[in-house]
Design an enzyme around this catalytic site. Structure first.
Site, mmCIF file in Angstrom:
data_model
loop_
_atom_site.group_PDB
_atom_site.id
_atom_site.type_symbol
_atom_site.label_atom_id
_atom_site.label_comp_id
_atom_site.label_asym_id
_atom_site.label_seq_id
_atom_site.Cartn_x
_atom_site.Cartn_y
_atom_site.Cartn_z
ATOM 1 N N ASP A 177 -4.984 -4.971 5.057
ATOM 2 C CA ASP A 177 -5.043 -5.380 4.510
ATOM 3 C C ASP A 177 -4.292 -5.932 4.190
ATOM 4 O O ASP A 177 -2.632 -5.250 4.170
ATOM 5 C CB ASP A 177 -5.310 -4.414 3.532
ATOM 6 C CG ASP A 177 -6.178 -5.315 2.171
ATOM 7 O OD1 ASP A 177 -6.887 -6.742 2.609
ATOM 8 O OD2 ASP A 177 -5.808 -4.903 0.773
ATOM 9 N N SER B 258 0.918 -1.280 -0.007
ATOM 10 C CA SER B 258 -0.350 0.332 0.252
ATOM 11 C C SER B 258 0.633 1.299 -0.074
ATOM 12 O O SER B 258 1.584 1.377 -0.907
ATOM 13 C CB SER B 258 -1.246 -0.022 1.217
ATOM 14 O OG SER B 258 -2.151 0.819 1.171
ATOM 15 N N HIS C 270 -2.506 -0.822 -3.266
ATOM 16 C CA HIS C 270 -4.118 0.136 -3.373
ATOM 17 C C HIS C 270 -3.437 1.158 -4.321
ATOM 18 O O HIS C 270 -2.600 1.841 -4.276
ATOM 19 C CB HIS C 270 -3.932 0.355 -1.854
ATOM 20 C CG HIS C 270 -4.115 -0.725 -0.408
ATOM 21 N ND1 HIS C 270 -4.296 -1.090 0.477
ATOM 22 C CD2 HIS C 270 -5.079 -1.571 -1.435
ATOM 23 C CE1 HIS C 270 -4.694 -1.774 0.494
ATOM 24 N NE2 HIS C 270 -4.776 -2.342 0.023
#
Ligand code: SAM
Lengths: 273, 191
Positions: free
Chosen positions: B132, B12, B39
């Site tokens: 995540d 991310s 992401h």
């Protein structure tokens, strides 16, 4: 302890049970996504296992209807992917004009946003009066909401922007009345719309059409089921009819790849060859 | 030297640079397919695949629905859709709700790939400001795969590696260069 393999077995059994009991056929949906949705439902319904969920679903039809809301992903937007609707307006509408009357099938219409978008576009292009729209889905709750055409007022700001980007030239608020935080769509938009329960997995073709729009439905199908659906669309479409898909969907990997040509490939607009 | 059928990588915040660093250490002939979720903003097209392709001189593509996973390829998840691996080793896309505010979500890719590849999968979780991927990495481990977490002390943002470490003990905790070196030794395993 429940292993991952046990879960996969239970999921297969649940899907089979749903098919035998309720005739909804999820056997050929993409496995990864349906597994997630079922496991999510298991958690939401506070079941210990998928088998426990199966027992409840099998003996209680209202429970199945609740589960169906998880299995069908009822999400939509008006003028979703505005560039797609712009291409429809610019590239497809001029060709649609050549038919004296039009039949349009919106397969997997969910809660109806796509149907109203299409109706608005057709009306602005002077084609709505000579069109019949069939809007189909397997989720009765979604179909009911589509028929009512009532949406949250909060979303209208974004839909108006989508509409503008899709080539809309009017004030989007002309198409709905605001009341109590809701937007009630102009009911004359659905004068020529027939909403119907129809499954791409189990039902057959019901009419000849000039355009089929099936967006963001096929990604949830495996290849075999995609081919079945493409087969239905191919059979339904008249000579040189149009097939339009969602922005990440393609006919390229299907058995019907050669039966269609791309009219606007980036916007997933195909034409029966 | 060990073998794998696929590698999945999640990242991310700070992820682009980290991905370059890791993927840049793979030889040009590297045959194990690599699948990445980074992401991204959901609402605009991403140039990640192009950028990676140019920098790495390897074929990098946004994963398409129903596409078969091919040896030697690098796939990235496009914006707005979850990317999964199916049991027949093809890719699928879906638009369920975001997981940890993310779509694509790392957990989606990791969990589905763990189911599809079992012990023949390597999972790598890099820098990020999000939880995540932690659950997905644990699932890879559970299904017999190999797990690697970027050393949080080195990560640009430590939250994601730390969340993974809180959930399970990975096989390796390494720096980016260490991860790249380890991956480079992997041979494709027969299907
Ligand atoms: C994500 S929605 C897409 C809504 C709309 N077409 C759009 O693009 O915004 C997917 C819809 O497909 C429907 N669907 C799923 N399986 C179906 C089937 N076998 N036949 C017809 N519709 C189906 C679901 O009920 C759901 O309403």
């Amino acid at each position: 302890m429940t292993t991952n393999r046990d879960t996969d077995i239970e999921i297969r059994l649940l899907i089979e049970a749903i098919y035998l009991k309720y005739s909804y056929d999820f056997r050929d949906y993409s496995g990864a996504s349906i597994k997630r949705r079922i496991l999510h439902a298991v958690g939401q319904f506070e079941c210990r296992t998928v088998s426990a969920l199966q027992e409840r679903v099998l003996h209680d039809p209202s429970m199945f209807m609740e589960l169906l809301q998880y299995l069908t992903i009822p999400v939509s937007e008006m003028f979703r992917d505005p560039s797609h609707f712009l291409a429809l307006r610019n590239e497809v509408v001029p060709l649609l004009r050549t038919w004296p009357s039009l039949k349009i099938w919106i397969a997997g219409c969910s809660t109806g946003e796509e149907v109203y978008s299409m109706a608005i576009l057709l009306r602005e292009e002077g084609l709505l009066e000579r069109s019949i729209l069939y809007a189909t889905d397997i989720n009765p709750y979604s179909l009911e909401r589509a028929k009512q055409g009532i949406y949250s007022l909060q979303n209208m700001h974004q839909y108006a922007e989508n509409y503008r980007l899709a080539g809309g030239r009017r004030d989007f608020s002309e198409y709905y009345t605001a009341a109590y935080g809701n937007a009630i769509m102009d009911s004359s938009l659905r004068d020529n719309v027939t909403f119907a329960d129809h499954s791409l997995a189990t039902d057959s073709v019901f009419s000849e059409t000039q355009l089929v729009s099936c967006r963001n439905v096929m990604i949830y199908f495996n290849k075999d089921l995609q081919d079945r659906a493409f087969g239905l669309f191919h059979e339904s479409l008249c000579h040189r009819g149009f097939l339009v898909l969602g922005s990440k969907e393609s006919i390229d990997f299907s058995a019907y790849a050669n039966q269609f040509e791309a009219l606007v490939r980036p916007e997933r607009i195909f034409r029966k060859s | 030297m060990s073998s794998a059928q696929a590698i999945v990588i999640g990242a991310s915040a700070g992820g682009v640079a980290a991905l370059f660093e890791v993927l840049g250490r793979l030889p040009p002939t590297f045959a194990v397919p690599v699948l990445c979720v980074l992401h991204l903003p959901q609402d605009r097209p991403s140039h990640l695949a192009d950028v990676l392709q140019r920098r790495l001189r390897r074929t990098v593509r946004e994963g398409c629905d129903k596409e078969r996973i091919v040896a030697g390829m690098i796939y990235v998840a496009g914006p707005g859709y979850h990317l999964s691996v199916e049991h027949d080793l093809s890719l699928s896309l879906s638009q369920e709700d975001p997981v940890h505010f993310s779509r694509p979500a790392i957990d989606f890719l990791f969990e589905s790939a763990a189911d599809a590849y079992g012990g023949q999968l390597v999972g790598v979780l890099l820098t990020g400001a999000n939880q995540d991927g932690a659950a997905g990495l644990a699932r890879i481990k559970q299904n017999g795969g190999l797990t690697i977490v970027q050393d949080p002390r080195e990560a640009q943002v430590a939250l994601m590696p730390e969340a993974a470490l809180a959930l399970h003990r990975p096989d390796h905790i390494l720096s980016l260069s260490g991860i790249g070196q380890l991956l480079a030794t992997l041979e494709p395993s027969a299907c």
